[in-house]
Design an enzyme around this catalytic site. Structure first.
Site, PDB file in Angstrom:
ATOM      1  N   ASP A 132       0.829  -0.588   0.036  1.00 62.14           N
ATOM      2  CA  ASP A 132      -0.270   0.046  -0.056  1.00 62.14           C
ATOM      3  C   ASP A 132       0.941   0.828  -0.101  1.00 62.14           C
ATOM      4  O   ASP A 132       1.889   1.247   0.173  1.00 62.14           O
ATOM      5  CB  ASP A 132      -0.955  -0.152   0.953  1.00 62.14           C
TER       6      ASP A 132
HETATM    7  C1  BGC Z   1      -5.164   3.201   0.477  1.00 64.01           C
HETATM    8  C2  BGC Z   1      -5.122   2.807  -1.075  1.00 64.01           C
HETATM    9  C3  BGC Z   1      -4.621   2.886  -2.468  1.00 64.01           C
HETATM   10  C4  BGC Z   1      -3.766   4.055  -2.069  1.00 64.01           C
HETATM   11  C5  BGC Z   1      -2.942   4.272  -4.030  1.00 64.01           C
HETATM   12  C6  BGC Z   1      -3.607   3.896  -0.386  1.00 64.01           C
HETATM   13  O1  BGC Z   1      -4.001   5.583   0.723  1.00 64.01           O
HETATM   14  O2  BGC Z   1      -5.133   2.746   1.094  1.00 64.01           O
HETATM   15  O3  BGC Z   1      -6.638   1.886  -1.054  1.00 64.01           O
HETATM   16  O4  BGC Z   1      -4.485   2.195  -3.586  1.00 64.01           O
HETATM   17  O5  BGC Z   1      -3.863   4.912  -1.610  1.00 64.01           O
HETATM   18  O6  BGC Z   1      -4.174   5.174  -4.153  1.00 64.01           O
END
Ligand code: BGC
Length: 692
Positions: A253
């Site tokens: 993530d």
């Molecule tokens: C989120 C993810 C997301 C990623 C990219 C993160 O903060 O938890 O779900 O895919 O950002 O935007």
């Protein structure tokens, strides 16, 4: 010919490869890569301080790139978030996943996946990061709207449907692995969980996605049993890569998914997103020289990445990925169909709905949300559709000119009451917005998670005030998950759960209110009477224990009676269930049983019914749920029509995880099969069989 041009890979030629050829080609490419080139595959292309070039415009304006190799000609992955549609440009905005979960319609979900795949690719992306299948342990979780519900079986089925659609065009990523269900402390909270609960409750839906060939998995931010998910070899290596034989790649993530590149690669992370940071090539070379890992581990990671890049390089028909497809009529109609199938009719006293458009002189519509495009949070899943039909617009568009529509925000209750009194029907739209729940909502001190499961006080007051002067009162709720409705439920004639219904939600609401569409959705998560019917939740927790029970299984276990049970939803027609039968009374542990039941529409309107199958366990040797969802399907029936529904159940799907032996065990006991219209006992017929 220079050395580099000799190494150039003509990607366009790598079409229609069999799995064996992909394997061979991936290994060949790996063999010609330098260490630095390999490491470049393993992190995002954004620079740490500046983000992406288009970041200034808005987050997610463009696909997020990783691992493009211009010298060798290896394309990068181009990531696009979801799940309510494609976050780039002005794309089709579907109802949020929780709403789609309420449709229990897997064919529809797969079609949504296809549209997402087509629109993402038309925007230049080749990788969709929106298969969010975290289990809704507690409705206060701010990102409830991004997932499909509380039940692992149902979640797995939806994850697979979405990724199957998406992967007809581009790679998909299932997230957030694992146990991510508190937003506020997501970067630090440690979830303690025993192995059985992990394997039986929090992971099976991820395994289903792996079995269905998902290209990628994103590790969650939080810790599980003391280790960050991105540093967690038990989750990533033992379970995902070894036990489940996952062939795709693991991404972090974003930004905070790992803290140390050496620990992460050892644990099983393959790509750090979206920057070169903890796994920056220079750092990784230092670690390598320090002996923190071997080059073999890098090879294995890069092989996983190359394998998926090759597999998806030429998916689909290139002619269809053009900008005209984005939010085209066909796609927005699918968003409308999804909204129609997602709105749950929770209460309909004395068949108050549907309304008769020829019989109403004046309808009063209340609540700011009636006039607000309210399609979900403003976090990474935010979609920017070209238009949104609000509830007010949807109702206005559908009533004939014989009916007068008046709108009032409901701020001045005296005024609102006067209007309600002079109207035949009052429709109140209330609930939450991006300010109450979702990634990035709330304050800096407390972000994301809902503060209360009840409506805002002002909304509860508005409902009671209006209901006190007009008996014909309908409440339409918006929100990403269950809401406590007990305080005012008995005061109104009808309640509808809209969730965040997407760009065509208002249209679907209008159609349902006036009976052009018969509602068919059912709850993918239980609506509790009070918070004490739910597991412990603390948005500020740095430590939390996740137990085996939550949702309907906890209600069953503790004998709680919720306001609206899991799987519950009303229709304008009536369905009857008869003649539950099975093809065998006993099977062995490799066996499968066929379950049949006759469902009839005994009402006056065509309608779709969601048929659910649960299993119970008689005298198990370990503690087991009273009822466990193990199958569901949908059937469309005209008045007077009957249909035989067939479902199947495999013995292996009834296994429990034995913590001591570290393996799945199928017990030789008697099992109860429940089939019916919701998880509530009164709605289910039962029969039994044995595994011997
Ligand atoms: C989120 C993810 C997301 C990623 C990219 C993160 O903060 O938890 O779900 O895919 O950002 O935007």
């Amino acid at each position: 010919m220079s050395e580099n041009s000799k190494r150039w890979i003509n990607w366009d030629m790598l079409k229609d490869l069999s799995d064996d050829q992909i394997e061979e080609e991936a290994k060949r490419i790996l063999s010609i890569m330098t260490l630095e080139e390999k490491l470049d595959q393993m992190s995002g292309d954004w620079t740490l301080n500046l983000g992406g070039p288009k970041m200034q415009k808005r987050y997610n304006a463009e696909p997020i790139p990783a691992g493009e190799d211009k010298i060798l000609g290896i394309p990068g992955v181009l990531f696009s978030d979801g799940p309510r549609g494609v976050v780039i440009g002005n794309s089709t905005c579907f109802p949020v996943s929780m709403a789609r979960g309420a449709s229990w319609d897997l064919d529809l979900e797969e079609k949504i996946g296809e549209v997402i795949g087509i629109e993402a690719k038309a925007h230049g992306a080749n990788y969709f990061g929106g298969v969010c299948i975290n289990l809704l342990r507690h409705p206060a979780w701010g990102r409830a709207q991004e997932t499909y519900g509380e039940d692992t079986y149902h979640l797995g089925a939806f994850g697979v449907a979405l990724l199957t659609g998406v992967q007809k065009h581009i790679m998909a990523c299932a997230k957030h692995y694992a146990c991510n269900s508190i937003e506020n402390t997501r970067f630090e909270v440690n979830v303690s969980i025993d192995e059985r609960t992990l394997r039986e409750v929090y992971l099976p839906h991820f395994k289903k996605c792996v079995d269905a060939g998902v290209a990628s998995i994103m590790n969650a931010y939080n810790k599980v049993n003391g280790e960050y998910c991105g540093h967690n070899p038990h989750l990533l290596r033992d379970i995902l890569k070894k036990d489940w034989n996952f062939q795709g790649f693991v991404i972090t993530d974003f930004a905070w998914g790992i803290r140390n590149g050496a620990i992460a690669i050892n644990a099983g992370v393959d790509i750090e997103m979206p920057f070169e940071w903890r796994m920056a090539p220079a750092k990784m070379i230092d670690y390598l020289n320090e002996g923190r890992f071997t080059e073999e581990l890098i090879d294995k990671a890069v092989l996983r990445i190359l394998r998926q890049k090759l597999k998806f390089a030429h998916k689909g028909d290139p002619k269809i990925y053009n900008k005209e497809k984005i939010a085209c009529k066909e796609h927005t109609e699918l968003a409308l169909e999804a909204a129609r199938k997602s709105i749950v009719l929770l209460k309909n006293e004395n068949s108050f709905l549907p309304l008769d458009r020829n019989d109403l002189k004046q309808i009063a519509i209340f609540g700011e949300l009636a006039n607000t495009p309210n399609i979900g949070d403003y976090g990474s899943s935010r979609v920017y559709p070209p238009y949104v039909i609000t509830p007010l617009e949807g109702i206005n568009n559908i009533v004939g000119n014989r009916t007068n529509i008046v709108f009032n925000e409901g701020k001045d209750l005296k005024e609102a009451k006067k209007l309600a009194k002079n109207s035949d029907v009052s429709i109140i739209v209330a609930g939450y917005t991006h300010l109450d729940e979702g990634e990035g909502s709330g304050t800096k001190e407390r972000t994301g998670d809902r503060i209360s499961l009840r409506l805002h006080e002002k909304d509860e007051e508005m409902i009671s005030a209006i209901a006190s002067v007009n008996q014909n009162c309908i409440v339409a709720l918006e929100g990403g998950g269950p809401i406590i409705v007990g305080p005012w439920k008995n005061e109104v004639s009808a309640i509808l759960m809209l969730w965040y219904p997407g760009m065509e939600g208002g249209t679907a609401l209008g159609e349902i209110l006036f009976g052009d569409i018969n509602p068919s959705a059912k709850l993918p998560a239980v609506f509790p009477k009070s918070e004490d019917q739910l597991p412990y939740f603390d948005a500020t927790a740095k430590e939390i224990e996740y137990g085996y029970y939550h949702g309907y299984k906890l209600m069953d276990k503790e004998g709680h009676d919720p306001t609206f049970p899991f799987g519950f939803g009303l229709s304008y027609t009536t369905f009857s269930y008869d003649n539950l039968r099975i093809d065998k009374n006993t099977i062995n542990s490799e066996g499968e049983i066929r379950v049949s039941i006759d469902v009839s529409n005994i009402g006056n309107m065509i309608g779709e019914e969601i048929v659910q199958m649960y299993v119970g366990y008689k005298n198990p040797s370990v503690d087991r749920p009273v009822k466990d969802l193990k199958g569901f399907t949908k059937v469309l029936l005209t008045p007077g029509e009957s249909s035989t529904i067939n479902l199947s159940l495999k013995a292996e799907d009834l296994a429990y995880y034995d913590n001591d032996k570290n393996k799945w065990v199928i017990e030789k006991i008697e099992y109860i099969i429940y089939v019916g219209s919701s998880s509530r006992n009164e709605d289910l017929l039962t029969t039994t069989f044995n595994i011997s």
